[in-house]
Design a protein around this motif. Structure first.
Motif, PDB file in Angstrom:
ATOM      1  N   GLU A  88     -11.418   7.880  -1.387  1.00  0.00           N
ATOM      2  CA  GLU A  88     -11.360   6.730  -0.493  1.00  0.00           C
ATOM      3  C   GLU A  88     -10.275   6.902   0.562  1.00  0.00           C
ATOM      4  OE1 GLU A  88     -11.548   2.736  -1.321  1.00  0.00           O
ATOM      5  OE2 GLU A  88     -13.027   2.859  -2.939  1.00  0.00           O
ATOM      6  N   ASN A  89     -10.527   6.349   1.745  1.00  0.00           N
ATOM      7  CA  ASN A  89      -9.525   6.355   2.812  1.00  0.00           C
ATOM      8  C   ASN A  89      -8.816   5.004   2.896  1.00  0.00           C
ATOM      9  OD1 ASN A  89     -11.902   5.139   3.734  1.00  0.00           O
ATOM     10  ND2 ASN A  89     -11.413   5.549   5.866  1.00  0.00           N
ATOM     11  N   ASN A  90      -8.877   4.247   1.803  1.00  0.00           N
ATOM     12  CA  ASN A  90      -8.125   2.997   1.671  1.00  0.00           C
ATOM     13  C   ASN A  90      -7.066   3.166   0.594  1.00  0.00           C
ATOM     14  OD1 ASN A  90      -9.563   1.491   3.556  1.00  0.00           O
ATOM     15  ND2 ASN A  90     -11.115   0.900   2.059  1.00  0.00           N
ATOM     16  N   SER A  91      -5.891   2.610   0.846  1.00  0.00           N
ATOM     17  CA  SER A  91      -4.867   2.520  -0.182  1.00  0.00           C
ATOM     18  C   SER A  91      -4.922   1.109  -0.756  1.00  0.00           C
ATOM     19  CB  SER A  91      -3.481   2.794   0.395  1.00  0.00           C
ATOM     20  OG  SER A  91      -2.494   2.680  -0.611  1.00  0.00           O
ATOM     21  N   TYR A  92      -4.854   0.973  -2.077  1.00  0.00           N
ATOM     22  CA  TYR A  92      -5.027  -0.322  -2.715  1.00  0.00           C
ATOM     23  C   TYR A  92      -3.723  -0.886  -3.258  1.00  0.00           C
ATOM     24  CZ  TYR A  92     -10.090  -0.014  -2.481  1.00  0.00           C
ATOM     25  OH  TYR A  92     -11.377   0.043  -2.021  1.00  0.00           O
ATOM     26  N   TYR A  93      -3.580  -2.180  -3.097  1.00  0.00           N
ATOM     27  CA  TYR A  93      -2.532  -2.917  -3.801  1.00  0.00           C
ATOM     28  C   TYR A  93      -3.156  -4.195  -4.354  1.00  0.00           C
ATOM     29  CZ  TYR A  93      -2.149  -6.228   0.129  1.00  0.00           C
ATOM     30  OH  TYR A  93      -2.416  -7.172   1.077  1.00  0.00           O
ATOM     31  N   THR A  94      -2.489  -4.804  -5.320  1.00  0.00           N
ATOM     32  CA  THR A  94      -2.998  -6.012  -5.956  1.00  0.00           C
ATOM     33  C   THR A  94      -2.257  -7.221  -5.405  1.00  0.00           C
ATOM     34  OG1 THR A  94      -3.464  -4.767  -7.969  1.00  0.00           O
ATOM     35  CG2 THR A  94      -3.439  -7.156  -8.158  1.00  0.00           C
ATOM     36  N   ASP A  95      -3.010  -8.204  -4.882  1.00  0.00           N
ATOM     37  CA  ASP A  95      -2.360  -9.385  -4.304  1.00  0.00           C
ATOM     38  C   ASP A  95      -1.944 -10.366  -5.391  1.00  0.00           C
ATOM     39  OD1 ASP A  95      -4.610 -10.794  -5.112  1.00  0.00           O
ATOM     40  OD2 ASP A  95      -5.419 -11.061  -3.089  1.00  0.00           O
ATOM     41  N   GLY A  96      -1.391 -11.500  -4.987  1.00  0.00           N
ATOM     42  CA  GLY A  96      -0.890 -12.484  -5.938  1.00  0.00           C
ATOM     43  C   GLY A  96      -1.962 -13.078  -6.823  1.00  0.00           C
ATOM     44  N   GLY A  97      -3.201 -12.992  -6.390  1.00  0.00           N
ATOM     45  CA  GLY A  97      -4.303 -13.515  -7.198  1.00  0.00           C
ATOM     46  C   GLY A  97      -4.946 -12.477  -8.098  1.00  0.00           C
ATOM     47  N   GLY A  98      -4.357 -11.278  -8.153  1.00  0.00           N
ATOM     48  CA  GLY A  98      -4.901 -10.226  -9.001  1.00  0.00           C
ATOM     49  C   GLY A  98      -6.069  -9.484  -8.395  1.00  0.00           C
ATOM     50  N   ILE A  99      -6.284  -9.649  -7.102  1.00  0.00           N
ATOM     51  CA  ILE A  99      -7.400  -9.000  -6.414  1.00  0.00           C
ATOM     52  C   ILE A  99      -6.931  -7.705  -5.767  1.00  0.00           C
ATOM     53  CG2 ILE A  99      -9.179  -9.255  -4.648  1.00  0.00           C
ATOM     54  CD1 ILE A  99      -9.464 -11.140  -7.038  1.00  0.00           C
ATOM     55  N   ASP A 100      -7.695  -6.632  -5.949  1.00  0.00           N
ATOM     56  CA  ASP A 100      -7.391  -5.362  -5.288  1.00  0.00           C
ATOM     57  C   ASP A 100      -7.720  -5.466  -3.798  1.00  0.00           C
ATOM     58  OD1 ASP A 100      -6.574  -4.254  -7.630  1.00  0.00           O
ATOM     59  OD2 ASP A 100      -8.359  -3.035  -7.959  1.00  0.00           O
ATOM     60  N   VAL A 101      -6.751  -5.133  -2.978  1.00  0.00           N
ATOM     61  CA  VAL A 101      -6.918  -5.206  -1.530  1.00  0.00           C
ATOM     62  C   VAL A 101      -6.774  -3.800  -0.949  1.00  0.00           C
ATOM     63  CG1 VAL A 101      -6.035  -6.181   0.628  1.00  0.00           C
ATOM     64  CG2 VAL A 101      -5.988  -7.543  -1.484  1.00  0.00           C
ATOM     65  N   GLY A 102      -7.748  -3.396  -0.149  1.00  0.00           N
ATOM     66  CA  GLY A 102      -7.722  -2.072   0.456  1.00  0.00           C
ATOM     67  C   GLY A 102      -7.129  -2.096   1.856  1.00  0.00           C
ATOM     68  N   VAL A 103      -6.263  -1.132   2.147  1.00  0.00           N
ATOM     69  CA  VAL A 103      -5.656  -0.989   3.473  1.00  0.00           C
ATOM     70  C   VAL A 103      -6.046   0.389   4.019  1.00  0.00           C
ATOM     71  CG1 VAL A 103      -3.514  -0.924   4.788  1.00  0.00           C
ATOM     72  CG2 VAL A 103      -3.706  -2.433   2.804  1.00  0.00           C
ATOM     73  N   PRO A 104      -6.812   0.442   5.122  1.00  0.00           N
ATOM     74  CA  PRO A 104      -7.210   1.754   5.662  1.00  0.00           C
ATOM     75  C   PRO A 104      -5.991   2.572   6.065  1.00  0.00           C
ATOM     76  CG  PRO A 104      -8.504  -0.025   6.637  1.00  0.00           C
ATOM     77  CD  PRO A 104      -7.381  -0.675   5.896  1.00  0.00           C
ATOM     78  N   ILE A 105      -5.976   3.831   5.651  1.00  0.00           N
ATOM     79  CA  ILE A 105      -4.841   4.698   5.979  1.00  0.00           C
ATOM     80  C   ILE A 105      -5.274   6.012   6.629  1.00  0.00           C
ATOM     81  CG2 ILE A 105      -3.197   3.789   4.307  1.00  0.00           C
ATOM     82  CD1 ILE A 105      -5.342   6.868   3.582  1.00  0.00           C
ATOM     83  N   GLY A 106      -6.582   6.243   6.710  1.00  0.00           N
ATOM     84  CA  GLY A 106      -7.038   7.508   7.271  1.00  0.00           C
ATOM     85  C   GLY A 106      -8.517   7.501   7.578  1.00  0.00           C
TER      86      GLY A 106
END
Length: 330
Positions: A88-106
């Motif tokens: 994947e070209n997204n980096s993931y972090y987990t928000d305050g609600g426990g949802i994985d959020v993808g951030v495009p990095i490439g």
């Protein structure tokens, strides 16, 4: 905002990578982040590795902002993955609600033979990328390993080895539709369902007959019956010529294999289960099968063992949906 996120993540990830390596709680001290490129990896997928499914990983990498930024990440598999393998070209972090959020990095990943690569286009100090390896036919019964690596702008390169992982010998087929009197002849060899006309042309490969019967004082309902069974278990069925195999069938309750059921239960049938299976004394019929029930099966020629799972049954429509895992013995 993204710059602050990645700078913060870099410091956090550096600490987490070191903490993960700590196996003792005694005399614990907060680790000091290393002043260099670091990485870590976990396998996210569970259960046996079956042809056509994914082996999934999360690959984390980080470098202090003062040292540079991430330039690229790649994965090399010992056996080239099937079409659909990607990083994947997204980096993931987990928000305050426990949802994985993808951030495009490439840019989207590119795959050439065994190597899958993502080139970073954001000024990024830390990222966690997910890698999906589509298990190819070439890996059946073999082991596969993976080498993850990352590069930074200061010329550093770091690698992380994962595996080996054994790939199962078994096959799997999902969501075969059964209808009494229409699509009701089952071939374990073909992992397919046939109508009467097609069954006649595959007579030596028909192992089971599906039927639904509502009979007073008998709990027959949805059933799987061997063609060679006593005719009382095949009421109203006229078998095509030469459809006569004697298949062993052992009914099972509450064996909800995760791959077949796709429910919350963490149960997996693996090659070893088929190898150890002994249903030599089992009957050649299984009546009154319900939704989420199943049956172990062994073909008359001893070539295949299978587990059939009933995903859904419908009394009104005299139909069912089944999924199957199959193991070749010889």
């Amino acid at each position: 905002m993204p710059g602050k996120y990645f700078q913060y993540t870099s410091l956090l990830l550096s600490g987490l990578l070191l903490m993960a390596a700590c196996t003792k709680n005694k005399d614990y001290a907060i680790p000091t982040p290393k002043n260099e490129l670091q990485n870590d990896c976990i396998k996210r997928s569970l259960g046996p590795n079956v042809i056509g499914l994914n082996i999934e990983f999360a690959y984390a990498m980080a470098i202090p902002a003062a040292k540079g930024k991430l330039v690229s990440a790649q994965v090399e598999a010992s056996i080239a993955g099937a079409a659909g393998t990607y990083l994947e070209n997204n980096s993931y972090y987990t928000d305050g609600g426990g949802i994985d959020v993808g951030v495009p990095i490439g840019d989207p990943s590119t795959t050439k033979e065994n190597l899958t690569t993502v080139a970073f286009t954001k000024d990024t100090n830390a990222a966690t990328l997910r890698y999906y390896y589509k298990i190819p036919e070439e890996a059946r019964g073999k082991s596969v390993t993976f080498t993850f690596s990352a590069k930074s702008s200061n010329g550093e390169t770091i690698t992380y080895a994962m595996g080996p992982y054994e790939v199962a010998k078994m096959d799997m087929q999902l969501d075969l539709n059964l209808t009494d009197g229409k699509a009701f002849y089952i071939s374990i060899a073909d992992m397919a369902v046939y109508n009467a006309q097609d069954a006649a042309t595959h007579a030596d490969q028909i192992d089971l007959v599906y039927l639904y019967r509502s009979i007073p004082n008998i709990t027959f309902n949805h059933s799987l019956v061997s063609p060679a069974a006593d005719p009382e278990y095949l009421p109203g069925v006229v078998l095509p010529p030469n459809v006569n195999r004697d298949t062993k069938i052992s009914k099972v309750w509450n064996l909800r294999d995760f791959h077949l059921a796709r429910l919350q239960y963490g149960i997996y049938i693996d090659d070893l289960d088929f190898e150890k299976l002994n249903i030599s004394d089992a009957p050649d019929f299984a009546i009154n099968l319900k939704s989420e029930a199943g049956a172990w099966v062994e073909t008359a020629d001893g070539k295949y063992r299978a587990y059939i799972y009933m995903n859904k049954v419908d009394n009104a429509k005299k139909s069912a949906v089944m999924s199957m895992k199959r193991y070749t013995l010889k």
